[in-house]
Design a protein around this motif. Sequence first.
Motif, PDB file in Angstrom:
ATOM      1  N   THR A 154     -38.753  30.750 117.894  1.00 12.87           N
ATOM      2  CA  THR A 154     -39.011  31.494 116.673  1.00 12.87           C
ATOM      3  C   THR A 154     -40.127  30.820 115.888  1.00 12.87           C
ATOM      4  N   ALA A 155     -41.130  31.592 115.504  1.00 16.50           N
ATOM      5  CA  ALA A 155     -42.278  31.052 114.778  1.00 16.50           C
ATOM      6  C   ALA A 155     -42.371  31.651 113.386  1.00 16.50           C
ATOM      7  N   ALA A 156     -43.092  30.936 112.531  1.00 18.62           N
ATOM      8  CA  ALA A 156     -43.361  31.380 111.163  1.00 18.62           C
ATOM      9  C   ALA A 156     -42.081  31.721 110.416  1.00 18.62           C
ATOM     10  N   THR A 157     -41.124  30.844 110.545  1.00 18.11           N
ATOM     11  CA  THR A 157     -39.839  30.990 109.872  1.00 18.11           C
ATOM     12  C   THR A 157     -39.689  29.870 108.863  1.00 18.11           C
ATOM     13  N   THR A 158     -39.019  30.147 107.757  1.00 25.12           N
ATOM     14  CA  THR A 158     -38.770  29.110 106.759  1.00 25.12           C
ATOM     15  C   THR A 158     -37.541  28.308 107.153  1.00 25.12           C
ATOM     16  N   TYR A 159     -37.701  26.991 107.128  1.00 24.85           N
ATOM     17  CA  TYR A 159     -36.622  26.051 107.418  1.00 24.85           C
ATOM     18  C   TYR A 159     -36.350  25.232 106.168  1.00 24.85           C
ATOM     19  N   TYR A 160     -35.120  24.769 106.046  1.00 26.64           N
ATOM     20  CA  TYR A 160     -34.697  23.961 104.913  1.00 26.64           C
ATOM     21  C   TYR A 160     -34.081  22.665 105.432  1.00 26.64           C
ATOM     22  N   VAL A 161     -34.368  21.575 104.751  1.00 31.22           N
ATOM     23  CA  VAL A 161     -33.744  20.288 105.041  1.00 31.22           C
ATOM     24  C   VAL A 161     -32.958  19.886 103.796  1.00 31.22           C
TER      25      VAL A 161
END
Length: 178
Positions: A154-161
């Motif tokens: 999956t590309a251009a997805t927002t991830y959170y840490v």
Amino acid sequence: TGASSYTFEIKSNSATTWTTFNTTSTSINLSGLTASTTYNTRVLATCSSGNSPYSSIVNFTSAAAGCTDNFESNNSQSAAKPIAPGTTINALVGTSTDVDWFKFSNTSTQKNIKVTMTNLVADYDMILYRSSTQVGLSENTGTANEQIIYNTTTAATTYYVKVYGYNGAFSLSQCYNL
């Protein structure tokens, strides 16, 4: 037992003269100490029968220079601060209830994700989310570095840490690196 007042003395390990504080309390607050410096302390008690001899010298080293956390307030996913992939940021878990949230996006040419957390002064852990779905977790014990590797198509997805202190671990002045 029976002391009416105390004389507390302190000096840096390299100094020759002591700074003296007189108090009726059994504790004293110090400010203005130089970071990462070894200090010598001693105390004597004043009683109705006279003064005690000075105690044995007790040494301590002051904390390292503090960290400035430029990402607060980021205590929830909705308040996550944007960070750029491939860069190192410094942040602080400053209280037992503090959590830090960051967000970033991957690209079609760099889909896979590796998040590392180093320079830990307390037991910090982290969770990686894609939107609201947990996709990674790192919970090493103590001050061991943390790392999450997430391989995805999956590309251009927002991830959170999410970074948090295990059992409320925190530091008032020492940053971690993410």
